[in-house]
Motif scaffolding. Sequence first.
Motif, PDB file in Angstrom:
ATOM      1  N   SER A 145      34.687  -7.146  28.506  1.00  0.00           N
ATOM      2  CA  SER A 145      33.474  -7.621  29.167  1.00  0.00           C
ATOM      3  C   SER A 145      32.234  -7.176  28.399  1.00  0.00           C
ATOM      4  CB  SER A 145      33.433  -7.093  30.603  1.00  0.00           C
ATOM      5  OG  SER A 145      32.211  -7.432  31.206  1.00  0.00           O
ATOM      6  N   GLU A 146      32.194  -5.913  27.984  1.00  0.00           N
ATOM      7  CA  GLU A 146      31.040  -5.402  27.231  1.00  0.00           C
ATOM      8  C   GLU A 146      30.878  -6.126  25.893  1.00  0.00           C
ATOM      9  OE1 GLU A 146      28.597  -3.244  28.063  1.00  0.00           O
ATOM     10  OE2 GLU A 146      29.485  -3.189  30.053  1.00  0.00           O
ATOM     11  N   ILE A 147      31.986  -6.345  25.202  1.00  0.00           N
ATOM     12  CA  ILE A 147      31.933  -7.043  23.910  1.00  0.00           C
ATOM     13  C   ILE A 147      31.433  -8.473  24.096  1.00  0.00           C
ATOM     14  CG2 ILE A 147      33.368  -7.991  22.048  1.00  0.00           C
ATOM     15  CD1 ILE A 147      35.002  -5.333  22.232  1.00  0.00           C
ATOM     16  N   ASN A 148      31.955  -9.171  25.109  1.00  0.00           N
ATOM     17  CA  ASN A 148      31.496 -10.538  25.377  1.00  0.00           C
ATOM     18  C   ASN A 148      30.011 -10.577  25.748  1.00  0.00           C
ATOM     19  OD1 ASN A 148      33.965 -11.702  24.802  1.00  0.00           O
ATOM     20  ND2 ASN A 148      34.668 -11.596  26.915  1.00  0.00           N
ATOM     21  N   ASN A 149      29.569  -9.608  26.561  1.00  0.00           N
ATOM     22  CA  ASN A 149      28.154  -9.540  26.938  1.00  0.00           C
ATOM     23  C   ASN A 149      27.275  -9.296  25.708  1.00  0.00           C
ATOM     24  OD1 ASN A 149      28.719  -9.961  29.614  1.00  0.00           O
ATOM     25  ND2 ASN A 149      28.647  -7.795  30.158  1.00  0.00           N
ATOM     26  N   TYR A 150      27.734  -8.416  24.831  1.00  0.00           N
ATOM     27  CA  TYR A 150      26.961  -8.101  23.630  1.00  0.00           C
ATOM     28  C   TYR A 150      26.859  -9.323  22.712  1.00  0.00           C
ATOM     29  CZ  TYR A 150      25.240  -5.783  19.490  1.00  0.00           C
ATOM     30  OH  TYR A 150      24.473  -5.427  18.415  1.00  0.00           O
ATOM     31  N   ILE A 151      27.981 -10.009  22.512  1.00  0.00           N
ATOM     32  CA  ILE A 151      27.968 -11.205  21.661  1.00  0.00           C
ATOM     33  C   ILE A 151      27.066 -12.280  22.257  1.00  0.00           C
ATOM     34  CG2 ILE A 151      29.396 -13.105  20.788  1.00  0.00           C
ATOM     35  CD1 ILE A 151      31.618 -10.988  20.338  1.00  0.00           C
ATOM     36  N   SER A 152      27.108 -12.425  23.568  1.00  0.00           N
ATOM     37  CA  SER A 152      26.239 -13.386  24.243  1.00  0.00           C
ATOM     38  C   SER A 152      24.766 -13.005  24.048  1.00  0.00           C
ATOM     39  CB  SER A 152      26.587 -13.433  25.728  1.00  0.00           C
ATOM     40  OG  SER A 152      25.704 -14.263  26.420  1.00  0.00           O
ATOM     41  N   TRP A 153      24.458 -11.713  24.220  1.00  0.00           N
ATOM     42  CA  TRP A 153      23.090 -11.230  24.007  1.00  0.00           C
ATOM     43  C   TRP A 153      22.651 -11.466  22.564  1.00  0.00           C
ATOM     44  CZ3 TRP A 153      21.902  -7.196  20.614  1.00  0.00           C
ATOM     45  CH2 TRP A 153      20.559  -6.823  20.594  1.00  0.00           C
ATOM     46  N   ALA A 154      23.490 -11.128  21.597  1.00  0.00           N
ATOM     47  CA  ALA A 154      23.146 -11.286  20.184  1.00  0.00           C
ATOM     48  C   ALA A 154      22.949 -12.765  19.827  1.00  0.00           C
ATOM     49  CB  ALA A 154      24.218 -10.664  19.300  1.00  0.00           C
ATOM     50  N   THR A 155      23.744 -13.642  20.411  1.00  0.00           N
ATOM     51  CA  THR A 155      23.603 -15.079  20.166  1.00  0.00           C
ATOM     52  C   THR A 155      22.249 -15.570  20.666  1.00  0.00           C
ATOM     53  OG1 THR A 155      25.989 -15.376  20.380  1.00  0.00           O
ATOM     54  CG2 THR A 155      24.629 -17.355  20.567  1.00  0.00           C
ATOM     55  N   LYS A 156      21.873 -15.156  21.886  1.00  0.00           N
ATOM     56  CA  LYS A 156      20.572 -15.554  22.443  1.00  0.00           C
ATOM     57  C   LYS A 156      19.414 -14.953  21.649  1.00  0.00           C
ATOM     58  CE  LYS A 156      22.364 -15.804  27.109  1.00  0.00           C
ATOM     59  NZ  LYS A 156      22.496 -15.044  28.343  1.00  0.00           N
ATOM     60  N   THR A 157      19.576 -13.714  21.206  1.00  0.00           N
ATOM     61  CA  THR A 157      18.498 -12.999  20.527  1.00  0.00           C
ATOM     62  C   THR A 157      18.326 -13.431  19.079  1.00  0.00           C
ATOM     63  OG1 THR A 157      18.943 -11.096  21.951  1.00  0.00           O
ATOM     64  CG2 THR A 157      17.591 -10.700  19.998  1.00  0.00           C
ATOM     65  N   TYR A 158      19.437 -13.598  18.348  1.00  0.00           N
ATOM     66  CA  TYR A 158      19.371 -13.844  16.906  1.00  0.00           C
ATOM     67  C   TYR A 158      19.870 -15.227  16.483  1.00  0.00           C
ATOM     68  CZ  TYR A 158      18.777  -8.804  16.902  1.00  0.00           C
ATOM     69  OH  TYR A 158      18.330  -7.538  17.134  1.00  0.00           O
ATOM     70  N   GLY A 159      20.516 -15.939  17.367  1.00  0.00           N
ATOM     71  CA  GLY A 159      21.031 -17.258  17.037  1.00  0.00           C
ATOM     72  C   GLY A 159      22.515 -17.233  16.723  1.00  0.00           C
ATOM     73  N   ALA A 160      23.149 -18.392  16.799  1.00  0.00           N
ATOM     74  CA  ALA A 160      24.595 -18.513  16.614  1.00  0.00           C
ATOM     75  C   ALA A 160      25.041 -18.161  15.198  1.00  0.00           C
ATOM     76  CB  ALA A 160      25.050 -19.927  16.970  1.00  0.00           C
ATOM     77  N   ASP A 161      24.175 -18.338  14.197  1.00  0.00           N
ATOM     78  CA  ASP A 161      24.553 -18.019  12.814  1.00  0.00           C
ATOM     79  C   ASP A 161      24.729 -16.522  12.590  1.00  0.00           C
ATOM     80  OD1 ASP A 161      24.479 -20.668  12.197  1.00  0.00           O
ATOM     81  OD2 ASP A 161      22.462 -20.623  11.322  1.00  0.00           O
ATOM     82  N   TYR A 162      24.195 -15.710  13.490  1.00  0.00           N
ATOM     83  CA  TYR A 162      24.273 -14.257  13.379  1.00  0.00           C
ATOM     84  C   TYR A 162      25.651 -13.731  13.802  1.00  0.00           C
ATOM     85  CZ  TYR A 162      22.311  -9.528  13.575  1.00  0.00           C
ATOM     86  OH  TYR A 162      22.028  -8.208  13.358  1.00  0.00           O
ATOM     87  N   ILE A 163      26.418 -14.579  14.472  1.00  0.00           N
ATOM     88  CA  ILE A 163      27.731 -14.183  14.983  1.00  0.00           C
ATOM     89  C   ILE A 163      28.799 -14.664  14.004  1.00  0.00           C
ATOM     90  CG2 ILE A 163      29.288 -14.260  16.978  1.00  0.00           C
ATOM     91  CD1 ILE A 163      26.393 -13.168  17.537  1.00  0.00           C
ATOM     92  N   PRO A 164      29.596 -13.744  13.429  1.00  0.00           N
ATOM     93  CA  PRO A 164      30.676 -14.180  12.538  1.00  0.00           C
ATOM     94  C   PRO A 164      31.645 -15.121  13.258  1.00  0.00           C
ATOM     95  CG  PRO A 164      30.329 -11.820  12.349  1.00  0.00           C
ATOM     96  CD  PRO A 164      29.501 -12.286  13.519  1.00  0.00           C
ATOM     97  N   GLN A 165      32.207 -16.047  12.519  1.00  0.00           N
ATOM     98  CA  GLN A 165      33.075 -17.075  13.080  1.00  0.00           C
ATOM     99  C   GLN A 165      34.235 -16.470  13.901  1.00  0.00           C
ATOM    100  OE1 GLN A 165      32.233 -20.318  12.800  1.00  0.00           O
ATOM    101  NE2 GLN A 165      33.860 -20.729  14.251  1.00  0.00           N
ATOM    102  N   ARG A 166      34.784 -15.344  13.478  1.00  0.00           N
ATOM    103  CA  ARG A 166      35.943 -14.778  14.181  1.00  0.00           C
ATOM    104  C   ARG A 166      35.617 -14.283  15.591  1.00  0.00           C
ATOM    105  NH1 ARG A 166      34.522 -11.252  10.267  1.00  0.00           N
ATOM    106  NH2 ARG A 166      34.102  -9.086  10.798  1.00  0.00           N
ATOM    107  N   TYR A 167      34.327 -14.141  15.921  1.00  0.00           N
ATOM    108  CA  TYR A 167      33.943 -13.677  17.262  1.00  0.00           C
ATOM    109  C   TYR A 167      33.490 -14.798  18.181  1.00  0.00           C
ATOM    110  CZ  TYR A 167      33.688  -9.178  14.828  1.00  0.00           C
ATOM    111  OH  TYR A 167      33.951  -8.076  14.085  1.00  0.00           O
ATOM    112  N   LYS A 168      33.345 -15.996  17.629  1.00  0.00           N
ATOM    113  CA  LYS A 168      32.864 -17.113  18.441  1.00  0.00           C
ATOM    114  C   LYS A 168      33.987 -17.612  19.357  1.00  0.00           C
ATOM    115  CE  LYS A 168      29.261 -18.403  15.287  1.00  0.00           C
ATOM    116  NZ  LYS A 168      28.727 -19.345  14.332  1.00  0.00           N
ATOM    117  N   VAL A 169      33.596 -17.905  20.574  1.00  0.00           N
ATOM    118  CA  VAL A 169      34.571 -18.372  21.567  1.00  0.00           C
ATOM    119  C   VAL A 169      34.681 -19.871  21.535  1.00  0.00           C
ATOM    120  CG1 VAL A 169      35.185 -18.345  24.012  1.00  0.00           C
ATOM    121  CG2 VAL A 169      33.955 -16.427  23.014  1.00  0.00           C
TER     122      VAL A 169
END
Length: 169
Positions: A145-169
């Motif tokens: 849950s914490e990891i998913n929340n963090y990735i969601s926060w980082a996506t909103k804050t920095y954009g989808a390109d900031y998230i490596p492909q292996r973490y995208k749902v």
Amino acid sequence: MFPTYFIAIVALPIIYFFFIRKERKEKQRIQTLFPEYVHSQSVRVWRAKLARAKYYINKDDIGVMIFAVKTEQDSPYGGKAWAVVRDDGKLMGYMPKKTMQSYEEWAGNDVCTGIGQVNYDEKTNHLWANLIVFAPETGDEALESEINNYISWATKTYGADYIPQRYKV
């Protein structure tokens, strides 16, 4: 000869500047790591900057990372160290040596999972990484849950390109 109180007048600002101010700045720095991201109050976390990062990370590592903090009995820097190893096996750096004792008291000798991000400052050409380490007793469900929340926060804050492909749902 100078009066005795003159020595105190000169010594007190020096003591403040070199010791007390430095401690306050360190506490303030730790509190500002991910100030916008709020983790669940039911999960204990340790926040830190990645030490020795410039020797291990590069611009290809910019973005979110999931990692484990593992003990190294014979680190290349002498003695015991806590290595930060990304989920794909890449050594990213180490936990800061100056906080090692307090980190060991917090985590014990357990391997801990964490999440963080590698950042780049174009003005200074400087790479660094901020870390959030989850306490050893954190259950799998809470961790996910914490990891998913963090990735969601980082996506909103920095954009989808900031998230490596292996973490995208």
